[in-house]
Motif scaffolding. Structure first.
Motif, short mmCIF file in Angstrom:
data_model
loop_
_atom_site.label_atom_id
_atom_site.label_comp_id
_atom_site.label_asym_id
_atom_site.label_seq_id
_atom_site.Cartn_x
_atom_site.Cartn_y
_atom_site.Cartn_z
N UNK A 128 0.83 -1.19 0.00
CA UNK A 128 0.00 0.00 0.00
C UNK A 128 0.88 1.24 0.00
N UNK A 129 0.44 2.27 -0.72
CA UNK A 129 1.19 3.52 -0.81
C UNK A 129 0.88 4.42 0.38
N UNK A 130 1.92 4.97 0.98
CA UNK A 130 1.76 5.87 2.12
C UNK A 130 1.85 7.32 1.68
N UNK A 131 2.86 7.65 0.88
CA UNK A 131 3.02 9.02 0.39
C UNK A 131 3.94 9.03 -0.82
N UNK A 195 4.34 8.98 15.25
CA UNK A 195 5.02 9.21 13.98
C UNK A 195 5.45 7.85 13.44
N UNK A 196 5.00 7.52 12.25
CA UNK A 196 5.21 6.17 11.75
C UNK A 196 5.18 6.16 10.23
N UNK A 197 5.84 5.18 9.63
CA UNK A 197 5.73 4.96 8.19
C UNK A 197 4.58 3.99 7.88
N UNK A 198 3.88 3.53 8.88
CA UNK A 198 2.84 2.51 8.70
C UNK A 198 1.44 3.12 8.71
N UNK A 199 1.22 4.14 7.88
CA UNK A 199 -0.08 4.79 7.84
C UNK A 199 -1.03 4.14 6.84
N UNK A 200 -0.62 3.07 6.20
CA UNK A 200 -1.45 2.48 5.15
C UNK A 200 -2.78 1.94 5.63
N UNK A 201 -2.91 1.69 6.94
CA UNK A 201 -4.17 1.17 7.47
C UNK A 201 -5.03 2.27 8.11
N UNK A 202 -4.65 3.52 7.97
CA UNK A 202 -5.42 4.63 8.58
C UNK A 202 -6.88 4.57 8.14
#
Length: 268
Positions: A128-131, A195-202
């Motif tokens: 999944x793409x985060x940014x 703060x995380x790189x794992x925002x794909x499940x937001x």
């Protein structure tokens, strides 16, 4: 046997992680035999090697690492390798089991890392793409992470821990097939610092199995778990942990970013 060695065995420093912000040493704990292959490898972060942080004035980073492990353990998730506070060659510090991580670029046919970069429009299946951002050469790249339940469990744990520093390099895929999180020194603040790189499940629902574990954790947190955490974090931080736990159980969805800096820098 390894648990006893972790707590009381003599540590020999064999190297230093020179990219770490604080003193991070790699040590071996021998088993009493002549075989180096039987040594227990650990990471040792002495308290005396910590750089003070103005926004984390209470306790020690080592103590926060131990508290984070205790929370993961109480949930039954095993996300954080066994972590203790003990004396070492340079005084008291955090000691954590070393994780032998898989090299996806050689071991498994050039597979992607759990957190990786790719070209825009080329997000591989199962990611999944985060940014999107620009690399040092000015080229657009995508920050992506695996849509993997093992990694999702880590993302849920980070919400509970209020992890202020989940970089891509802090998520390790072990050779044993498990996914581990390391470097939890700036967790468990009373204020929202996720703060995380794992925002794909937001915005997505937390899986029912994880919710069931969190419900059990919420029941035991005010008692034995709080007692185990109290040497490492403040009462206010324990109360904030309980508040985040109850909030996650009420809404049962992963949060969206609430700050202007939702991703740690550097991201890896």
């Amino acid at each position: 046997m390894d648990g006893a060695r972790l707590r009381t065995g003599d540590m020999t420093v064999i190297g230093r992680v020179d990219v770490a912000s604080n003193v991070t040493l790699v040590c071996d704990i021998e088993d009493g035999s002549d075989s180096a292959d039987l040594a227990l490898r650990v990471v040792y972060k002495p308290v005396r090697g910590e750089r003070p942080l103005w926004d984390f004035p209470d306790g020690t980073l080592a103590g926060r690492e131990v508290a984070s492990y205790l929370i993961s353990d109480a949930l039954g998730w095993g996300v954080i390798p066994e972590t203790i506070l003990r004396d070492g060659p340079y005084g008291p510090g955090m000691v954590q089991r070393w994780i032998e991580s898989a090299d996806n670029h050689t071991d498994r046919g050039n597979r992607r890392d759990l957190v990786d970069l790719c070209e825009p429009g080329a997000v591989p299946e199962g990611f999944t793409e985060v940014l999107r951002a620009l690399d040092p050469a000015g080229n657009e790249v995508c920050l992506i992470h695996a849509d993997d339940p093992r990694l999702q469990r880590m993302a849920v744990l980070d919400v509970l821990l209020n992890n202020a520093d989940r970089k891509g390099g802090h998520a390790l895929e072990g050779r044993d097939g498990q996914v581990y999180g390391v470097d939890h020194g700036i967790c468990l603040h009373t204020e929202d610092k996720l703060r995380t790189v794992l925002w794909g499940w937001a915005g997505r629902a937390v899986p029912d199995g994880l919710i069931a574990d969190i419900e059990t954790f919420a029941k035991i947190l005010p008692g034995a778990v709080a007692d185990s955490l109290s040497p490492h974090i403040t009462d206010a931080e324990i109360d904030a942990l309980l508040g985040r736990t109850e909030d996650l159980l009420e809404h049962r969805t992963m949060p969206f970013p609430h700050t202007s800096r939702p991703i740690p820098w550097p991201a890896f």
